[in-house]
Design a protein around this motif. Structure first.
Motif, PDB file in Angstrom:
ATOM      1  N   LEU A   4      17.772  68.745  41.300  1.00  7.72           N
ATOM      2  CA  LEU A   4      18.833  68.176  40.476  1.00  7.72           C
ATOM      3  C   LEU A   4      18.205  67.860  39.129  1.00  7.72           C
ATOM      4  CD1 LEU A   4      21.562  67.038  39.748  1.00  7.72           C
ATOM      5  CD2 LEU A   4      20.977  64.962  41.026  1.00  7.72           C
ATOM      6  N   LEU A   5      18.596  68.593  38.103  1.00  5.62           N
ATOM      7  CA  LEU A   5      18.086  68.438  36.749  1.00  5.62           C
ATOM      8  C   LEU A   5      19.069  67.601  35.944  1.00  5.62           C
ATOM      9  CD1 LEU A   5      16.322  69.205  34.289  1.00  5.62           C
ATOM     10  CD2 LEU A   5      17.651  71.336  34.164  1.00  5.62           C
ATOM     11  N   VAL A   6      18.590  66.478  35.420  1.00  5.56           N
ATOM     12  CA  VAL A   6      19.445  65.590  34.625  1.00  5.56           C
ATOM     13  C   VAL A   6      18.852  65.518  33.218  1.00  5.56           C
ATOM     14  CG1 VAL A   6      20.555  63.342  34.469  1.00  5.56           C
ATOM     15  CG2 VAL A   6      19.914  64.269  36.719  1.00  5.56           C
ATOM     16  N   GLU A   7      19.541  66.164  32.296  1.00  8.10           N
ATOM     17  CA  GLU A   7      19.075  66.261  30.907  1.00  8.10           C
ATOM     18  C   GLU A   7      20.299  66.349  30.018  1.00  8.10           C
ATOM     19  OE1 GLU A   7      17.499  66.241  27.631  1.00  8.10           O
ATOM     20  OE2 GLU A   7      15.858  66.509  29.074  1.00  8.10           O
ATOM     21  N   ASP A   8      20.390  65.448  29.022  1.00  2.87           N
ATOM     22  CA  ASP A   8      21.573  65.449  28.169  1.00  2.87           C
ATOM     23  C   ASP A   8      21.445  66.345  26.938  1.00  2.87           C
ATOM     24  OD1 ASP A   8      19.781  63.802  26.879  1.00  2.87           O
ATOM     25  OD2 ASP A   8      21.134  62.082  26.710  1.00  2.87           O
ATOM     26  N   GLU A   9      20.266  66.892  26.697  1.00  5.68           N
ATOM     27  CA  GLU A   9      20.089  67.876  25.627  1.00  5.68           C
ATOM     28  C   GLU A   9      20.352  69.262  26.229  1.00  5.68           C
ATOM     29  OE1 GLU A   9      19.497  67.382  22.415  1.00  5.68           O
ATOM     30  OE2 GLU A   9      19.325  65.206  22.598  1.00  5.68           O
ATOM     31  N   VAL A  10      21.482  69.861  25.867  1.00  7.96           N
ATOM     32  CA  VAL A  10      21.940  71.085  26.520  1.00  7.96           C
ATOM     33  C   VAL A  10      20.925  72.226  26.415  1.00  7.96           C
ATOM     34  CG1 VAL A  10      23.765  72.833  26.545  1.00  7.96           C
ATOM     35  CG2 VAL A  10      24.345  70.430  26.233  1.00  7.96           C
ATOM     36  N   LEU A  11      20.333  72.437  25.255  1.00 11.46           N
ATOM     37  CA  LEU A  11      19.383  73.534  25.102  1.00 11.46           C
ATOM     38  C   LEU A  11      18.143  73.325  25.968  1.00 11.46           C
ATOM     39  CD1 LEU A  11      19.639  74.312  21.283  1.00 11.46           C
ATOM     40  CD2 LEU A  11      20.666  75.549  23.199  1.00 11.46           C
ATOM     41  N   ILE A  12      17.654  72.110  26.035  1.00  8.82           N
ATOM     42  CA  ILE A  12      16.503  71.814  26.891  1.00  8.82           C
ATOM     43  C   ILE A  12      16.876  72.048  28.350  1.00  8.82           C
ATOM     44  CG2 ILE A  12      14.969  69.980  27.717  1.00  8.82           C
ATOM     45  CD1 ILE A  12      15.098  68.795  24.872  1.00  8.82           C
ATOM     46  N   SER A  13      18.033  71.569  28.738  1.00 12.25           N
ATOM     47  CA  SER A  13      18.500  71.756  30.108  1.00 12.25           C
ATOM     48  C   SER A  13      18.586  73.239  30.458  1.00 12.25           C
ATOM     49  CB  SER A  13      19.868  71.093  30.285  1.00 12.25           C
ATOM     50  OG  SER A  13      20.350  71.285  31.587  1.00 12.25           O
ATOM     51  N   THR A  65      24.432  66.076  32.976  1.00 10.78           N
ATOM     52  CA  THR A  65      24.050  65.561  31.662  1.00 10.78           C
ATOM     53  C   THR A  65      24.028  64.038  31.625  1.00 10.78           C
ATOM     54  OG1 THR A  65      26.336  65.685  30.902  1.00 10.78           O
ATOM     55  CG2 THR A  65      24.922  67.576  30.421  1.00 10.78           C
ATOM     56  N   ASN A  66      24.485  63.412  32.704  1.00  8.91           N
ATOM     57  CA  ASN A  66      24.498  61.948  32.751  1.00  8.91           C
ATOM     58  C   ASN A  66      24.373  61.483  34.201  1.00  8.91           C
ATOM     59  OD1 ASN A  66      27.232  61.694  33.966  1.00  8.91           O
ATOM     60  ND2 ASN A  66      27.868  62.593  32.020  1.00  8.91           N
ATOM     61  N   ALA A  67      24.154  60.196  34.374  1.00  9.02           N
ATOM     62  CA  ALA A  67      23.931  59.644  35.708  1.00  9.02           C
ATOM     63  C   ALA A  67      25.165  59.760  36.601  1.00  9.02           C
ATOM     64  CB  ALA A  67      23.500  58.180  35.600  1.00  9.02           C
ATOM     65  N   GLY A  68      26.343  59.599  36.038  1.00  8.63           N
ATOM     66  CA  GLY A  68      27.565  59.702  36.839  1.00  8.63           C
ATOM     67  C   GLY A  68      27.705  61.061  37.488  1.00  8.63           C
ATOM     68  N   GLU A 104      22.224  59.795  28.071  1.00  4.65           N
ATOM     69  CA  GLU A 104      23.386  59.068  27.567  1.00  4.65           C
ATOM     70  C   GLU A 104      24.212  58.500  28.713  1.00  4.65           C
ATOM     71  OE1 GLU A 104      25.669  61.330  24.784  1.00  4.65           O
ATOM     72  OE2 GLU A 104      23.910  61.874  23.616  1.00  4.65           O
ATOM     73  N   GLY A 105      24.926  57.428  28.423  1.00  4.52           N
ATOM     74  CA  GLY A 105      25.809  56.839  29.417  1.00  4.52           C
ATOM     75  C   GLY A 105      25.384  55.437  29.802  1.00  4.52           C
ATOM     76  N   ASP A 106      26.036  54.923  30.833  1.00  2.47           N
ATOM     77  CA  ASP A 106      25.818  53.543  31.270  1.00  2.47           C
ATOM     78  C   ASP A 106      24.504  53.340  32.007  1.00  2.47           C
ATOM     79  OD1 ASP A 106      28.322  53.033  30.247  1.00  2.47           O
ATOM     80  OD2 ASP A 106      29.329  53.178  32.184  1.00  2.47           O
ATOM     81  N   MET A 107      23.909  54.407  32.506  1.00  2.00           N
ATOM     82  CA  MET A 107      22.727  54.316  33.343  1.00  2.00           C
ATOM     83  C   MET A 107      21.665  55.276  32.812  1.00  2.00           C
ATOM     84  SD  MET A 107      22.648  55.038  37.491  1.00  2.00           S
ATOM     85  CE  MET A 107      23.995  53.920  37.824  1.00  2.00           C
ATOM     86  N   ASP A 108      20.432  54.777  32.606  1.00  2.00           N
ATOM     87  CA  ASP A 108      19.372  55.681  32.162  1.00  2.00           C
ATOM     88  C   ASP A 108      18.712  56.355  33.370  1.00  2.00           C
ATOM     89  OD1 ASP A 108      17.581  53.836  33.293  1.00  2.00           O
ATOM     90  OD2 ASP A 108      16.747  53.199  31.380  1.00  2.00           O
ATOM     91  N   GLY A 109      17.710  57.176  33.108  1.00  2.00           N
ATOM     92  CA  GLY A 109      17.066  57.937  34.165  1.00  2.00           C
ATOM     93  C   GLY A 109      16.353  57.080  35.195  1.00  2.00           C
ATOM     94  N   THR A 110      15.802  55.936  34.771  1.00  2.00           N
ATOM     95  CA  THR A 110      15.119  55.071  35.742  1.00  2.00           C
ATOM     96  C   THR A 110      16.120  54.406  36.679  1.00  2.00           C
ATOM     97  OG1 THR A 110      15.040  53.252  34.143  1.00  2.00           O
ATOM     98  CG2 THR A 110      13.112  54.653  34.280  1.00  2.00           C
TER      99      THR A 110
END
Length: 124
Positions: free
Chosen positions: A12-21, A39-42, A64-70
């Motif tokens: 499961l890859l979670v990355e909000d930068e589309v090109l990096i993802s 792209t976000n925790a949700g 981005e969003g209400d929850m960060d990666g940690t």
């Protein structure tokens, strides 16, 4: 034989930068991984609760969003205690509140190196 070892690693890859993802996803797909992206925790939590079981959560810390990666990793571990976690960040050198047994890779990183790390984590 353990069924999880007889199939491709699921990431499961979670990355909000589309090109990096897209770059990471392409590299992982080329190595035979099954890749689910968010792209976000949700969206990531939706995959974790409704999708197939994944072996590794690879998340950027600053999403981005209400929850960060940690926070996402903590919630993911509540749902799946055995889940391997790999964090990435370009703005920090380590993570103070990382989940136990997790790994951190600073950005920029070599895609081949990250793929090797994920493969090792998935087989552990």
């Amino acid at each position: 034989m353990d069924q999880s070892r007889s199939r491709a690693p699921r990431v499961l890859l979670v990355e909000d930068e589309v090109l990096i993802s897209m770059m990471i996803e392409d590299a992982m797909l080329a190595r035979g991984f099954e890749v689910y992206t968010a792209t976000n925790a949700g969206d990531a939590l939706q995959v974790l609760t409704e999708g197939p079981q994944v072996d590794v959560l690879f998340t950027d810390v600053n999403i981005e969003g209400d929850m960060d990666g940690t926070a996402l990793a903590c919630r993911a571990r509540e749902l799946h205690p055995e889940l391997a976690v790999l964090y990435a960040s370009g703005s920090m050198k380590s993570i103070a509140n990382a989940v136990p047994g997790s790994t951190f890779v600073p950005k920029p990183y070599a895609l081949a190196d990250v793929c090797k790390m994920v493969a090792l984590m998935a087989s552990a």
